[in-house]
Scaffold this motif. Structure first.
Motif, mmCIF file in Angstrom:
data_model
loop_
_atom_site.group_PDB
_atom_site.id
_atom_site.type_symbol
_atom_site.label_atom_id
_atom_site.label_comp_id
_atom_site.label_asym_id
_atom_site.label_seq_id
_atom_site.Cartn_x
_atom_site.Cartn_y
_atom_site.Cartn_z
ATOM 1 N N UNK A 75 0.834 -1.205 0.000
ATOM 2 C CA UNK A 75 0.000 0.000 0.000
ATOM 3 C C UNK A 75 0.867 1.253 0.000
ATOM 4 N N UNK A 76 0.301 2.333 -0.543
ATOM 5 C CA UNK A 76 0.903 3.629 -0.304
ATOM 6 C C UNK A 76 0.724 3.953 1.176
ATOM 7 N N UNK A 77 1.650 4.729 1.751
ATOM 8 C CA UNK A 77 1.577 4.975 3.205
ATOM 9 C C UNK A 77 0.281 5.654 3.658
ATOM 10 N N UNK A 78 -0.352 6.407 2.761
ATOM 11 C CA UNK A 78 -1.579 7.089 3.181
ATOM 12 C C UNK A 78 -2.822 6.316 2.722
ATOM 13 N N UNK A 79 -2.657 5.056 2.393
ATOM 14 C CA UNK A 79 -3.786 4.317 1.821
ATOM 15 C C UNK A 79 -3.931 2.914 2.397
ATOM 16 N N UNK A 80 -3.534 2.727 3.645
ATOM 17 C CA UNK A 80 -3.728 1.407 4.242
ATOM 18 C C UNK A 80 -5.226 1.147 4.422
ATOM 19 N N UNK A 81 -5.666 -0.095 4.215
ATOM 20 C CA UNK A 81 -7.107 -0.388 4.345
ATOM 21 C C UNK A 81 -7.513 -0.557 5.802
#
Lengths: 191, 366
Positions: free
Chosen positions: B335-341
């Motif tokens: 994931x991108x660091x600002x897009x964790x689920x």
């Protein structure tokens, strides 16, 4: 008391009547006013900036009376000339002008005493020192940053003291002016 | 095949998570004036012009009486530092005309609206009463604690009271004149005493990084309705850090002294139902991900914006996340660091002394 006032008026008259003493008054007052405006953040220099610019806020007259701190008021115009930016606050110009005038007169009278035989050796730096509190009162937008330089934390007492710096400076300048002026002989004539 | 979120998707996902937070779950909750107690309150609605509040108040470690007694005058009077109530924005090219790439900006994304608020302007105004995608908000900045935070304001606006506690800006709402220390986001006096504001995340980054990540950004212009020397910071400088921002001293008294870090070291902090914790931004940059000891939260570093985010890990084992070259690897993929689920917790950067002062029991990860 009456004599003190008379001597002060006489000293001021003599000072303003002599071209060289008047030059001292004006030069010192302008220098002090410049320092004061720098101290309160209304005058700044940014090297490398060029051009001229004048901006005025809407409803300038009413907003000129909006306080931004103790004896500091909302700038209503901004004048830029090359690297120099001046935020124009009429009331701060008035406050600074009064202080600068008093500092200038202190130095002018001191100069007169130094140049004339009636001089009594009064140290002209007295008048300048009296104006320093007003410079120190130049605070940033949120708290007197000068305290950082001297390493003092802004307690309530310190902030109260800051609020009184400008009036205290004005009072000190009047007192020193009277003290200096009373050394001028009442019978002295302008040279 | 591993999943990988794009930044755009991350933004939308973050907003969805944010909306979830506003109900008062992750960004709110915990003790109030009596530390350790939890009180659920019926949130007030903004139909009377007052700001919308969270259903669960945020943690407050000190008694309100203590906080109000520690409030000091900052020098200027009420509105002596004028908020920006009619903000104007330009495009990135307009920002380039006067901002350097290294200048600090506070970035906000909501829907299709992307905005940057330059620190060089907010240092003189501290509050911008704005609308994002039709929603009234206040973007706020306190120079003395180095904190940039966003609040939903409803029909009212916020102003600068001219007073400080723990060196932190005390805001007031113009509807009820309740007093809201910015970092607490909770009223300590007035009609809303004990209520917390609804928050949204604000990204502390640089102009160069923000416009690279969001070329479509709009940026607050110097046409603020006020005249200030926006080229000068009265407290010092962030490029490089000097003056107040580099000094060990504070201008006003602190609520609590804590020497685990230097006073002006920057930490990423979060207040949650489980407690308040902070991660040193230096450590976060170094490690990429930092999990709390109980594994309940994960702080993640985003090098694109030089900014950290905090997630609630829920049932996922926090230790399974790792970071490499700006990509986070977790149980479900990369994931991108600002897009964790994962649900995001409102967290914000601030000076260590400020976090430690408001929350003396704060857990520190450095």
């Amino acid at each position: 008391m009456t004599e003190t006032v008379a001597r002060t008026r006489r000293a001021l008259s003599l000072t303003l009547g002599r071209r060289d003493a008047l030059a001292v008054v004006v030069a010192v007052a302008l220098a002090y006013l410049t320092l004061y405006l720098f101290a309160i953040g209304h005058l700044s220099v940014a090297f490398g900036r060029t051009g001229f610019d004048l901006a005025v806020v809407s409803d300038a007259f009413a907003r000129a009376f909006d306080p931004t701190g103790t004896l500091t008021y909302e700038p209503v115009a901004r004048f830029r000339a090359g690297p120099v930016t001046w935020l124009v606050s009429p009331l701060n110009l008035l406050v600074g002008g009064v202080l600068a005038g008093l500092v200038g007169l202190n130095l002018g009278v001191s100069y007169l005493l130094w140049r004339r035989p009636q001089a009594c050796g009064v140290n002209p730096s007295v008048g300048v020192l009296a104006g320093i509190p007003a410079l120190l009162s130049g605070s940033a937008c949120c708290g007197p940053v000068i305290l950082l330089v001297v390493g003092v934390q802004a307690t309530g007492a310190v902030l109260t003291a800051f609020a009184w710096l400008v009036p205290a400076a004005a009072l000190l300048l009047v007192v020193t002016l009277v003290l200096v002026a009373r050394n001028v002989s009442p019978t002295a004539e302008a040279a | 095949m591993s999943s990988r979120y794009t930044r755009r998707a991350a933004t939308l996902g973050g907003l969805a998570l944010l909306a979830g937070c506003l109900g008062g779950s992750d960004s709110t909750g915990g003790g109030r004036s009596d530390p350790g107690t939890t009180t659920e309150r019926t949130p007030r609605r903004p139909n009377d012009g007052a700001p919308p509040t969270a259903s669960k108040p945020l943690p407050v470690a000190h008694a309100f009486e203590t906080l109000t007694s520690e409030v000091v005058s900052g020098g200027p009077g009420k509105d002596g530092i004028p908020s920006i109530d009619d903000p104007a924005f330009g495009d990135a090219a307009a920002g380039d005309e006067w901002l350097d790439d290294e200048d600090v900006v506070f970035g906000v994304v909501r829907g299709d609206v992307v905005r940057a608020y330059p620190q060089r302007i907010l240092v003189w105004h501290e509050i911008v009463n704005d609308e994002l995608d039709g929603v009234p908000v206040s973007v706020t900045y306190c120079p003395l604690t180095g904190t940039a935070m966003g609040f939903f304001r409803g029909k009212t606006t916020f102003g600068v009271s001219g007073r400080l506690v723990n060196n932190n800006l005390v805001m007031y709402d113009r509807e009820t004149d309740s007093r809201w220390p910015q970092m607490l986001a909770t009223a300590i006096s007035g009609a809303f005493r004990g209520d917390s504001l609804q928050e949204f995340p604000v990204v502390w980054t640089t102009w160069g990084k923000w416009k690279a990540a969001h070329p479509e950004t709009r940026v607050l212009t110097r046409e603020t309705g006020h005249l200030r020397d926006y080229g000068r910071d009265p407290y010092g400088d962030y490029t490089p850090r000097k003056g107040y921002y580099a000094s060990d001293s504070t201008l006003f008294p602190r609520l609590h002294e804590d020497d685990r870090l230097a006073a002006k070291d920057v930490v990423l902090g979060a207040r949650t139902r489980e407690g308040v914790f902070a991660v040193s931004t230096a450590a976060l940059r170094d490690r990429g991900v930092v999990a709390t000891d109980d594994g309940a939260f994960l702080a993640v570093y985003d090098p694109t914006l030089d900014h950290g985010s905090v997630y609630r890990t829920e049932d996922v084992d926090a230790s399974t996340f790792s970071w490499s070259d700006g990509t986070v690897s977790g149980p479900g993929g990369e994931y991108d660091p600002d897009a964790l689920p994962l649900p995001r917790v409102v967290a914000f950067e601030g000076m260590w002394f400020a976090w430690a002062g408001f929350y003396p029991e704060i857990e520190l990860y450095d």
